[in-house]
Design an enzyme around this catalytic site. Structure first.
Site, short mmCIF file in Angstrom:
data_model
loop_
_atom_site.label_atom_id
_atom_site.label_comp_id
_atom_site.label_asym_id
_atom_site.label_seq_id
_atom_site.Cartn_x
_atom_site.Cartn_y
_atom_site.Cartn_z
N CYS A 1 0.70 -1.23 0.12
CA CYS A 1 -0.05 0.15 -0.02
C CYS A 1 0.99 1.23 0.01
CB CYS A 1 -0.82 -0.14 1.33
SG CYS A 1 -2.22 1.08 0.84
N HIS A 2 0.82 2.12 1.09
CA HIS A 2 1.71 3.16 1.30
C HIS A 2 2.86 2.89 1.76
CE1 HIS A 2 -2.27 5.38 0.48
NE2 HIS A 2 -1.44 6.45 0.56
#
Length: 270
Positions: A107-108
């Protein structure tokens, strides 16, 4: 079956971390027999994830070193934006990378890879909102894949990718042991761990020594051996099809038959 019994996995913990990307790997790697260290700003950190699930650390980032871990996982959510501001979190990522140990970012999470300056030259994916950051850091952004593996770095996009993400990391950890060889080099920044053979080969590629290595092999052995080695590295020649005498010649080039097997199975890093 606990295929990773005795291994230690670190998972970063922080307020606003993506809940599933924190809890799912913790459960999955415990299932494989791992000791899971939940690494927070302090060992007594407690907070809530992005969706309200409790997030608790059992280890402070100042109390753990890369040599103690067999794998490091960087979940997503808003938490990576906090970690990337911390030298301690950036250093643990960089030290893991310098040792060639598996790092997973989802994800991030790749934001922290960018800030730790280990993203350049890597193929990786991420949550689409930060793809420009990944590209600007010098990485090759891969779209449409649930998991991307480049050497010791595994990246994924969203919680939906967690099964493939964890499976890739488990496989990498299993093969990491097979690749370990006692090399110590100046670029290892004084860390006490040994560098896997495949990363020594990759370093030759990085610093431009491949022509010298090729010349030595050709002169000392024969061109045919080099052709087979190159084919193996490109996954073009199944190891099982090699004649025993050819394996013996390659073994003299690559230190051991086991290392040849590892190189042929993990050639995507080169």
């Amino acid at each position: 079956m606990e295929c990773l019994a005795g291994k230690t996995v670190g998972i970063l913990a922080e307020f606003n971390v993506e809940d599933l990307e924190f809890h799912y790997p913790a459960l999955r790697f415990r299932e494989e027999g791992c000791l899971v260290k939940l690494i927070g700003p302090t060992s007594d950190f407690q907070g809530k994830g992005k969706y309200g699930l409790p997030i608790k650390a059992n280890t402070g980032v100042a109390d753990v070193e890369a040599k103690e871990l067999d794998c490091l996982i960087i979940p997503g959510g808003f938490a990576p934006d906090y970690w990337r501001r911390s030298d301690a979190f950036k250093n643990i990522v960089k030290d893991m990378h310098d040792l060639g140990k598996p790092i997973g970012a989802i994800c991030h999470g790749p934001w922290l890879l960018v800030s730790a300056k280990v993203a350049s030259g890597k193929r990786m994916t991420c949550f689409h909102a930060i793809k420009d950051d990944v590209i600007n850091a010098g990485a090759e952004y891969v779209e449409g894949q649930e998991v991307v593996i480049d050497g010791n770095i595994v990246t994924s996009r969203t919680p939906d990718d967690l099964p493939a993400f964890c499976k890739a990391l488990i496989n990498l950890m299993v093969h990491f042991d097979e690749a370990e060889v006692g090399f110590m080099f100046p670029w290892n920044n004084g860390l006490s761990e040994k560098v896997p053979f495949k990363f020594v080969v990759a370093k030759f590629v990085e610093v431009g020594l491949v022509p010298v290595v090729v010349l030595v092999i050709v002169v000392l052995f024969d061109v045919a051996s080099m052709e087979v080695l190159v084919a193996m590295l490109k996954m073009e020649t199944p190891t099982s099809n090699l004649h025993p005498t050819r394996i013996s010649t390659l073994a003299r080039c690559c230190c051991s038959y086991e290392q040849i097997l590892v190189l042929s199975s993990q050639s995507s890093y080169l």
